[in-house]
Scaffold this motif. Structure first.
Motif, mmCIF file in Angstrom:
data_model
loop_
_atom_site.group_PDB
_atom_site.id
_atom_site.type_symbol
_atom_site.label_atom_id
_atom_site.label_comp_id
_atom_site.label_asym_id
_atom_site.label_seq_id
_atom_site.Cartn_x
_atom_site.Cartn_y
_atom_site.Cartn_z
ATOM 1 N N LYS A 68 0.749 -1.240 0.002
ATOM 2 C CA LYS A 68 -0.184 0.213 0.111
ATOM 3 C C LYS A 68 1.152 1.102 0.380
ATOM 4 O O LYS A 68 2.289 1.380 0.503
ATOM 5 C CB LYS A 68 -0.267 0.379 0.984
ATOM 6 C CG LYS A 68 -1.425 1.334 1.639
ATOM 7 C CD LYS A 68 -2.471 0.778 2.618
ATOM 8 C CE LYS A 68 -3.682 2.869 2.761
ATOM 9 N NZ LYS A 68 -4.444 2.332 3.841
ATOM 10 N N THR A 80 1.370 5.650 -1.590
ATOM 11 C CA THR A 80 1.293 6.904 -1.463
ATOM 12 C C THR A 80 1.540 7.317 -2.761
ATOM 13 O O THR A 80 2.758 7.698 -2.735
ATOM 14 C CB THR A 80 0.671 7.879 -0.622
ATOM 15 O OG1 THR A 80 -0.032 7.384 0.290
ATOM 16 C CG2 THR A 80 0.318 8.872 -1.393
ATOM 17 N N LYS A 131 -2.829 2.736 -12.384
ATOM 18 C CA LYS A 131 -3.467 3.274 -11.245
ATOM 19 C C LYS A 131 -5.003 2.245 -11.205
ATOM 20 O O LYS A 131 -4.509 2.244 -9.471
ATOM 21 C CB LYS A 131 -4.399 4.156 -12.198
ATOM 22 C CG LYS A 131 -4.121 6.072 -12.676
ATOM 23 C CD LYS A 131 -5.610 6.503 -13.079
ATOM 24 C CE LYS A 131 -4.518 7.629 -13.758
ATOM 25 N NZ LYS A 131 -5.843 8.705 -14.293
ATOM 26 N N GLU A 132 -4.337 1.644 -11.786
ATOM 27 C CA GLU A 132 -5.423 0.225 -11.466
ATOM 28 C C GLU A 132 -4.914 -0.861 -10.511
ATOM 29 O O GLU A 132 -5.455 -0.894 -9.783
ATOM 30 C CB GLU A 132 -6.432 -0.668 -12.240
ATOM 31 C CG GLU A 132 -7.443 -0.255 -13.186
ATOM 32 C CD GLU A 132 -7.485 -0.642 -14.315
ATOM 33 O OE1 GLU A 132 -6.858 -2.253 -14.767
ATOM 34 O OE2 GLU A 132 -8.555 -0.429 -15.685
ATOM 35 N N GLU A 136 -4.498 1.261 -7.058
ATOM 36 C CA GLU A 136 -5.653 1.641 -6.288
ATOM 37 C C GLU A 136 -6.011 -0.117 -5.824
ATOM 38 O O GLU A 136 -6.475 -0.548 -4.232
ATOM 39 C CB GLU A 136 -6.448 2.011 -6.894
ATOM 40 C CG GLU A 136 -6.952 3.497 -7.248
ATOM 41 C CD GLU A 136 -7.044 3.785 -7.907
ATOM 42 O OE1 GLU A 136 -8.229 3.109 -8.688
ATOM 43 O OE2 GLU A 136 -7.117 5.385 -8.017
ATOM 44 N N THR A 140 -2.829 4.910 -2.661
ATOM 45 C CA THR A 140 -3.466 6.462 -3.299
ATOM 46 C C THR A 140 -2.656 6.821 -4.323
ATOM 47 O O THR A 140 -0.948 7.065 -4.459
ATOM 48 C CB THR A 140 -4.021 7.099 -2.471
ATOM 49 O OG1 THR A 140 -2.737 7.871 -1.030
ATOM 50 C CG2 THR A 140 -4.570 6.553 -1.685
#
Length: 146
Positions: free
Chosen positions: A120, A122, A133-134, A137, A142
């Protein structure tokens, strides 16, 4: 006023100038073309720009010409993010440059989807591919535009 009374406006009709018909005619000898030079002769080459380097010679000969306003993005792959960063990190240009992924933190970069991302993160970047992007996420991270 009748049709046969119509006349053209004063000064709108001129006699054709007959060039090159002798010195006495006023437009003889060089016929208004000056002396010598390309303009005095019959054919001016196509693309001739008066001695300035012609456009077709100023442009590069072979393919690979890059316009001056083109923006070159440095590529950053998901596999590099996975390799260099821990879960919960904020990934931006400075962080990528410090680990050696980017040459220059000030130049624009684009995140691409080569490899897998399980952490995970940022991620801050100038551009993202749709699949990147997919993937970010989907891993719970993010994205932010730089």
């Amino acid at each position: 006023m009748k049709l046969h009374d119509l006349k053209p406006a004063e000064g709108s009709k001129h006699r054709k100038i007959r060039k090159g018909r002798g010195e006495a005619a006023g437009k003889g000898k060089t016929a208004g073309r000056g002396t010598k030079g390309t303009g005095a002769r019959k054919n001016v080459p196509i693309g001739f720009e008066g001695g300035q380097m012609p456009l077709q010679r100023r442009l590069p000969k072979l393919p690979g010409f890059t316009p001056l306003n083109r923006v070159e993005y440095q590529p950053v792959n998901l596999s590099q993010l996975e390799q260099h960063f821990a879960a919960g990190d904020k990934v931006d240009g400075a962080a990528l440059a410090s680990v050696g992924v980017l040459r220059d933190a000030d130049e624009p970069y684009k995140v691409l989807a080569r490899g897998e991302l399980t952490k995970k993160l940022t991620v801050v970047a100038d551009k993202f591919s749709a699949s990147a992007k997919e993937a970010i996420e989907a891993a719970g991270g993010t994205i932010e535009a730089a």
